[in-house]
Design an enzyme around this catalytic site. Structure first.
Site, short mmCIF file in Angstrom:
data_model
loop_
_atom_site.label_atom_id
_atom_site.label_comp_id
_atom_site.label_asym_id
_atom_site.label_seq_id
_atom_site.Cartn_x
_atom_site.Cartn_y
_atom_site.Cartn_z
N CYS A 40 -4.32 -3.23 -6.91
CA CYS A 40 -3.23 -2.32 -6.56
C CYS A 40 -3.14 -1.06 -7.00
O CYS A 40 -2.93 -0.70 -7.58
CB CYS A 40 -2.53 -2.84 -7.10
N GLU A 74 -4.38 1.71 1.51
CA GLU A 74 -5.36 0.16 0.94
C GLU A 74 -6.02 -0.65 1.74
O GLU A 74 -4.18 -1.48 1.65
CB GLU A 74 -5.90 0.48 -0.60
N1 SAH Z 1 5.25 -5.53 -4.98
C1 SAH Z 1 4.64 -6.62 -4.03
C2 SAH Z 1 3.73 -6.61 -3.73
C3 SAH Z 1 2.37 -6.13 -4.38
S1 SAH Z 1 2.22 -5.52 -6.09
C4 SAH Z 1 5.50 -7.96 -5.45
O1 SAH Z 1 5.64 -6.75 -6.88
O2 SAH Z 1 4.62 -8.53 -5.51
C5 SAH Z 1 0.68 -7.11 -5.57
C6 SAH Z 1 1.04 -8.18 -7.22
O3 SAH Z 1 -0.47 -7.50 -7.38
C7 SAH Z 1 1.93 -8.17 -8.53
O4 SAH Z 1 1.72 -9.69 -8.05
C8 SAH Z 1 1.67 -7.03 -9.14
O5 SAH Z 1 2.42 -7.59 -10.01
C9 SAH Z 1 0.54 -7.74 -9.41
N2 SAH Z 1 -0.36 -5.52 -10.15
C10 SAH Z 1 -0.34 -4.68 -9.53
N3 SAH Z 1 -1.24 -4.08 -10.78
C11 SAH Z 1 -2.40 -4.61 -11.63
C12 SAH Z 1 -2.69 -4.74 -11.37
N4 SAH Z 1 -4.08 -3.53 -12.21
N5 SAH Z 1 -4.08 -5.99 -11.97
C13 SAH Z 1 -3.51 -7.14 -11.62
N6 SAH Z 1 -2.80 -7.17 -10.72
C14 SAH Z 1 -1.90 -6.23 -10.78
#
Ligand code: SAH
Length: 340
Positions: free
Chosen positions: A330, A89
């Site tokens: 995400c 995505e």
């Molecule tokens: N693996 C990397 C990048 C991808 S996640 C990382 O951990 O930074 C990108 C961001 O989105 C991260 O901060 C993650 O914790 C957040 N994220 C994941 N699921 C989410 C959700 N349901 N709501 C808001 N942020 C979310």
């Protein structure tokens, strides 16, 4: 066949040199690919046919398949189907300062963060550089406008795909490539320390964001298993080194989860943990996914948390929300598509 969009300009120069041809063809080819946006080698007019005949046997000018687009006023969400049938995505966000895109770096993710939809599917494979570059190229094509900001915050852990992500950055930043300024590029990691150390020496002024989400080891390990391998004290000390070495400010991302990490105690602990660092905290209202048993904090709690950080002189912002209507969290669109 490999994609031509996997090659950064040095690799392309090497390619031409190793085929007894001129190095400057790399510049020319970059212009055709990223400026003129050609879709076949037939459109190229200033490189010899013989040369092109060889290169097109090894590298394709390809596109990803856009399987689905969900559109809202200031956000579009793209589901791409890759050549091997896997889905990834990308999310386009329209800000007053320009268009930004959030891209994926892997198919699935092995980090296992408990609140994250992407991690419900283990890593299948890393994305190739081209599969990252094409997310941008094709979204630009769809919206017929240039994208000025890129965040690597979609599905996957970019520092678990370090080499391809760095090559991607070189291509999108290059003056003959997509010309996205390095200060407009942000890589977000859950905190893979050896790669943060390596990233300190990466000679591009790219922003670093750290998914923190908890101010104590006990809670962070519970939410993010990576914390068992790289606990908070180690993370903070490497980040201090990073700041000193690069002279760049870092971002801490902190999702607010109702009753889990959003209490006064957590805000105070967080302030102590990062006090004095050249950093700011981006508070993220959790995007409820419905599958994982976590809920977004109440607005009043978010404000309380924000105030405590402010009072402790921590730079803090609350992330503007995009796309909670269109499953932009995400990994959500892919989950829906595959009925996970
Ligand atoms: N693996 C990397 C990048 C991808 S996640 C990382 O951990 O930074 C990108 C961001 O989105 C991260 O901060 C993650 O914790 C957040 N994220 C994941 N699921 C989410 C959700 N349901 N709501 C808001 N942020 C979310």
């Amino acid at each position: 066949m490999d994609s031509i969009y996997d090659l950064d300009i040095e690799k392309m120069e090497e390619y031409f040199l190793s085929h007894n041809d001129k190095k400057f063809h790399a510049d020319q080819l970059f212009s055709w690919l990223y400026d003129k946006r050609i879709e076949s080698y037939g459109e190229i007019s200033n490189i010899r046919k013989e040369t092109l005949n060889i290169i097109q046997k090894e590298y394709s000018i390809n596109r990803l398949k856009i399987e689905k687009v969900e559109r809202d006023t200031d956000v579009n969400k793209y589901l791409f189907k890759l050549q091997d049938g896997e889905y990834i995505e990308a999310v386009l966000m329209r800000h007053d300062y320009g268009n930004s895109i959030c891209i994926s770096s892997q198919v699935g993710c092995n980090m296992g963060c408990r609140f994250c939809e992407s991690g419900r599917r283990k890593k299948v494979r890393n994305l190739n550089t081209s599969e990252m570059v094409l997310q941008i190229l094709q979204v630009e094509q769809d919206i017929k406008t240039r994208i000025s900001h890129v965040v690597v915050m979609g599905i996957g852990e970019p520092f678990d795909n370090y080499f391809n992500v760095m090559t991607f950055i070189k291509i999108i930043n290059h003056p003959k490539g997509l010309q996205i300024g390095s200060r407009h590029i942000t890589v977000s990691t859950c905190g893979i320390l050896p790669k943060i150390e390596e990233f300190m020496n990466f000679p591009y002024q790219v922003n670093l964001a750290i998914s923190l989400h908890a101010p104590t080891d006990q809670l962070r390990t519970h939410l993010m298993p990576i914390n068992k391998v790289y606990p908070l004290s180690d993370l903070i000390s490497v980040l201090k080194k990073y700041i000193e070495k690069t002279n760049r400010r870092i971002t801490f991302e902190y999702i607010l989860l109702d009753g889990i990490n959003d209490q006064e105690f957590h805000a105070k602990k967080l302030s102590e943990l990062i006090k004095g660092m050249n950093a700011y905290v981006n508070l993220i209202p959790y995007n409820n996914t419905g599958n994982l048993g976590f809920n977004r904090s109440k607005t009043i709690q978010i404000m309380k948390f924000y105030d405590i950080l402010k009072k402790n002189k921590i730079n803090v912002t609350i992330r503007r929300e995009f796309g909670s209507k269109i499953s932009a969290a995400c990994g959500q669109l892919r989950s829906k598509e595959e009925n996970l």
